[in-house]
Design a protein around this motif. Structure first.
Motif, PDB file in Angstrom:
ATOM      1  N   GLY A 187      11.290  -9.649  18.997  1.00  0.00           N
ATOM      2  CA  GLY A 187      11.083  -9.135  20.353  1.00  0.00           C
ATOM      3  C   GLY A 187       9.695  -8.531  20.449  1.00  0.00           C
ATOM      4  N   PRO A 188       9.593  -7.285  20.943  1.00  0.00           N
ATOM      5  CA  PRO A 188       8.280  -6.651  21.058  1.00  0.00           C
ATOM      6  C   PRO A 188       7.814  -5.972  19.758  1.00  0.00           C
ATOM      7  N   TYR A 189       8.614  -6.073  18.704  1.00  0.00           N
ATOM      8  CA  TYR A 189       8.318  -5.374  17.451  1.00  0.00           C
ATOM      9  C   TYR A 189       7.952  -6.348  16.342  1.00  0.00           C
ATOM     10  N   TRP A 190       7.298  -5.830  15.324  1.00  0.00           N
ATOM     11  CA  TRP A 190       7.019  -6.582  14.112  1.00  0.00           C
ATOM     12  C   TRP A 190       7.996  -6.126  13.039  1.00  0.00           C
ATOM     13  N   SER A 191       8.524  -7.051  12.278  1.00  0.00           N
ATOM     14  CA  SER A 191       9.408  -6.723  11.170  1.00  0.00           C
ATOM     15  C   SER A 191       8.561  -6.588   9.902  1.00  0.00           C
ATOM     16  N   LEU A 192       8.725  -5.465   9.235  1.00  0.00           N
ATOM     17  CA  LEU A 192       8.027  -5.199   7.985  1.00  0.00           C
ATOM     18  C   LEU A 192       9.066  -4.930   6.909  1.00  0.00           C
ATOM     19  N   ARG A 193       8.730  -5.280   5.681  1.00  0.00           N
ATOM     20  CA  ARG A 193       9.630  -5.073   4.555  1.00  0.00           C
ATOM     21  C   ARG A 193       8.862  -4.316   3.479  1.00  0.00           C
ATOM     22  N   PRO A 194       9.471  -3.312   2.866  1.00  0.00           N
ATOM     23  CA  PRO A 194       8.779  -2.596   1.798  1.00  0.00           C
ATOM     24  C   PRO A 194       8.333  -3.544   0.686  1.00  0.00           C
ATOM     25  N   VAL A 195       7.187  -3.293   0.139  1.00  0.00           N
ATOM     26  CA  VAL A 195       6.645  -4.146  -0.919  1.00  0.00           C
ATOM     27  C   VAL A 195       7.563  -4.140  -2.136  1.00  0.00           C
ATOM     28  N   CYS A 196       8.209  -3.026  -2.402  1.00  0.00           N
ATOM     29  CA  CYS A 196       9.102  -2.913  -3.560  1.00  0.00           C
ATOM     30  C   CYS A 196      10.502  -3.425  -3.265  1.00  0.00           C
ATOM     31  N   GLY A 197      10.697  -4.035  -2.123  1.00  0.00           N
ATOM     32  CA  GLY A 197      12.017  -4.500  -1.736  1.00  0.00           C
ATOM     33  C   GLY A 197      12.744  -3.434  -0.943  1.00  0.00           C
ATOM     34  N   GLY A 198      13.760  -3.827  -0.282  1.00  0.00           N
ATOM     35  CA  GLY A 198      14.534  -2.877   0.496  1.00  0.00           C
ATOM     36  C   GLY A 198      14.748  -3.377   1.908  1.00  0.00           C
ATOM     37  N   THR A 199      15.201  -2.488   2.740  1.00  0.00           N
ATOM     38  CA  THR A 199      15.552  -2.822   4.111  1.00  0.00           C
ATOM     39  C   THR A 199      14.319  -2.951   4.987  1.00  0.00           C
TER      40      THR A 199
END
Length: 64
Positions: free
Chosen positions: A18-30
């Motif tokens: 949608g209007p947001y960007w999805s980011l993921r922690p470099v070390c893994g995670g939610t």
């Protein structure tokens, strides 16, 4: 990428939701959603810190 709205949290860009960007922690995670105006590319030091955290987590046996 650095999310400046979350105390400079570093994450990998995963896509647009949608209007947001999805980011993921470099070390893994939610993944989390960030507003594009609060995201900037990580500088060399930020990337190094994130990569070091990932290596440390892997050496501790954490699942990435």
């Amino acid at each position: 990428m650095v999310d400046t709205a979350r105390q400079g949290r570093v994450g990998e860009f995963r896509g647009v939701a949608g209007p947001y960007w999805s980011l993921r922690p470099v070390c893994g995670g939610t993944e989390w959603e960030a507003e594009p105006e609060h995201v900037r590319p990580a500088d060399a030091i930020g990337r190094l810190r994130a990569e070091n955290a990932r290596c440390n987590a892997r050496s501790r046996g954490e699942v990435l």
